[in-house]
Design a protein around this motif. Structure first.
Motif, PDB file in Angstrom:
ATOM      1  N   GLN A  45       0.812  -1.208   0.000  1.00 15.48           N
ATOM      2  CA  GLN A  45       0.000   0.000   0.000  1.00 15.48           C
ATOM      3  C   GLN A  45       0.852   1.268   0.000  1.00 15.48           C
ATOM      4  OE1 GLN A  45      -2.111  -0.701   3.646  1.00 15.48           O
ATOM      5  NE2 GLN A  45      -0.751   0.586   4.858  1.00 15.48           N
ATOM      6  N   ARG A  46       0.240   2.367  -0.453  1.00  9.90           N
ATOM      7  CA  ARG A  46       0.880   3.678  -0.367  1.00  9.90           C
ATOM      8  C   ARG A  46       1.091   4.011   1.102  1.00  9.90           C
ATOM      9  NH1 ARG A  46      -2.589   7.289  -4.764  1.00  9.90           N
ATOM     10  NH2 ARG A  46      -1.730   6.240  -6.607  1.00  9.90           N
ATOM     11  N   GLY A  47       2.123   4.802   1.371  1.00 10.20           N
ATOM     12  CA  GLY A  47       2.451   5.118   2.755  1.00 10.20           C
ATOM     13  C   GLY A  47       3.375   4.065   3.319  1.00 10.20           C
ATOM     14  N   THR A  48       3.545   4.093   4.599  1.00 14.35           N
ATOM     15  CA  THR A  48       4.433   3.118   5.228  1.00 14.35           C
ATOM     16  C   THR A  48       3.641   1.895   5.656  1.00 14.35           C
ATOM     17  OG1 THR A  48       4.168   3.863   7.516  1.00 14.35           O
ATOM     18  CG2 THR A  48       5.778   5.058   6.152  1.00 14.35           C
ATOM     19  N   ASP A  68      -1.779   4.211   9.005  1.00 12.29           N
ATOM     20  CA  ASP A  68      -1.610   3.880   7.587  1.00 12.29           C
ATOM     21  C   ASP A  68      -2.769   3.071   7.018  1.00 12.29           C
ATOM     22  OD1 ASP A  68       0.763   5.201   7.045  1.00 12.29           O
ATOM     23  OD2 ASP A  68       1.987   3.538   7.748  1.00 12.29           O
ATOM     24  N   LEU A  86      -8.091   4.881   5.951  1.00 10.42           N
ATOM     25  CA  LEU A  86      -8.195   5.868   4.881  1.00 10.42           C
ATOM     26  C   LEU A  86      -9.633   5.883   4.369  1.00 10.42           C
ATOM     27  CD1 LEU A  86      -4.884   5.040   2.974  1.00 10.42           C
ATOM     28  CD2 LEU A  86      -5.230   6.590   4.904  1.00 10.42           C
ATOM     29  N   CYS A 112      -8.099   6.932  -3.189  1.00 12.30           N
ATOM     30  CA  CYS A 112      -6.927   6.277  -2.588  1.00 12.30           C
ATOM     31  C   CYS A 112      -6.640   6.772  -1.178  1.00 12.30           C
ATOM     32  CB  CYS A 112      -5.707   6.471  -3.479  1.00 12.30           C
ATOM     33  SG  CYS A 112      -5.814   5.551  -5.029  1.00 12.30           S
ATOM     34  N   ARG A 168      -3.977   9.587  -0.254  1.00 16.10           N
ATOM     35  CA  ARG A 168      -2.538   9.369  -0.417  1.00 16.10           C
ATOM     36  C   ARG A 168      -2.131   9.627  -1.860  1.00 16.10           C
ATOM     37  NH1 ARG A 168      -0.820   5.680   3.921  1.00 16.10           N
ATOM     38  NH2 ARG A 168      -1.363   6.922   5.736  1.00 16.10           N
ATOM     39  N   LYS A 169      -1.021  10.322  -2.033  1.00 15.49           N
ATOM     40  CA  LYS A 169      -0.507  10.631  -3.365  1.00 15.49           C
ATOM     41  C   LYS A 169       0.255   9.437  -3.927  1.00 15.49           C
ATOM     42  CE  LYS A 169      -0.060  15.543  -2.469  1.00 15.49           C
ATOM     43  NZ  LYS A 169      -1.058  16.204  -3.130  1.00 15.49           N
ATOM     44  N   MET A 179       3.033   7.023  -5.449  1.00 11.81           N
ATOM     45  CA  MET A 179       4.414   6.754  -5.058  1.00 11.81           C
ATOM     46  C   MET A 179       5.113   6.042  -6.213  1.00 11.81           C
ATOM     47  SD  MET A 179       3.716   5.302  -1.188  1.00 11.81           S
ATOM     48  CE  MET A 179       5.402   4.788  -0.980  1.00 11.81           C
ATOM     49  N   GLN A 184      -7.589   1.624   0.094  1.00 11.21           N
ATOM     50  CA  GLN A 184      -6.143   1.460   0.031  1.00 11.21           C
ATOM     51  C   GLN A 184      -5.761   1.376  -1.430  1.00 11.21           C
ATOM     52  OE1 GLN A 184      -3.724   1.770   2.079  1.00 11.21           O
ATOM     53  NE2 GLN A 184      -4.722   1.566   4.051  1.00 11.21           N
TER      54      GLN A 184
END
Length: 158
Positions: free
Chosen positions: A29-32, A43, A46, A51, A54-55, A57, A151
């Motif tokens: 997934q985006r983020g950590t 994380d 959401l 999404c 989240r931008k 990656m 996600q």
């Protein structure tokens, strides 16, 4: 003693409110992925489509179009509604500012417990560009919970 009880009650309430709801393991997934299996992971809660706010990656994995691929995600908190069960939906779309998603898989929520891990074999179609986005949604159909959790993962399509 009364203050201790109130403190414990407040802590339990805060953990319940902050509980994570949908985590995407594969593709990542985006983020950590920090604290992803712990209650309250920032994380994983959401709520804004498509999404979770989240931008995009750098893609974490390359996936071949037309070849089966296993998507792995977790229901981090159960929001099962026996009267109108929700679902988990896997989709793919172009990596753009306003992606249009095509559904490639779906599984009904069956009341599995919190932290249940799902695996879903899907076949992704070729998208117009090399960069693509995999989206997983938990549609709860539960008035006592948010309507949808999101996600996304950024991938390269071949």
């Amino acid at each position: 003693m009364k203050n201790l009880f109130l403190g414990v009650a407040l802590f339990v309430f805060m953990v319940a409110v902050c509980e994570a709801h949908l985590c995407l393991f594969n593709p990542q997934q985006r983020g950590t992925m920090n604290g992803i299996n712990a209650a309250g992971s920032n994380d994983c809660i959401l709520l804004d489509g498509p999404c979770g706010g989240r931008k995009a990656m750098k893609p974490t994995v390359g996936i071949m179009a037309g070849v089966p691929y296993t998507v792995v995600f977790q229901k981090n908190l159960d929001h099962f509604n026996t009267a109108d069960p929700g679902m988990f939906v896997v989709s793919v779309g172009e990596n753009s500012a306003s992606p249009t998603f095509k559904q490639v898989g779906m599984v009904m929520d069956s009341g599995t417990p919190s932290l249940h891990v799902y695996t879903m074999n899907v076949t992704f179609p070729k998208v117009m560009s090399d960069g693509a986005v995999v989206q997983v949604k938990y549609v709860t159909n539960n008035k006592q919970a948010p309507a949808v959790f999101y996600q996304c993962a950024d991938i390269m399509m071949f």
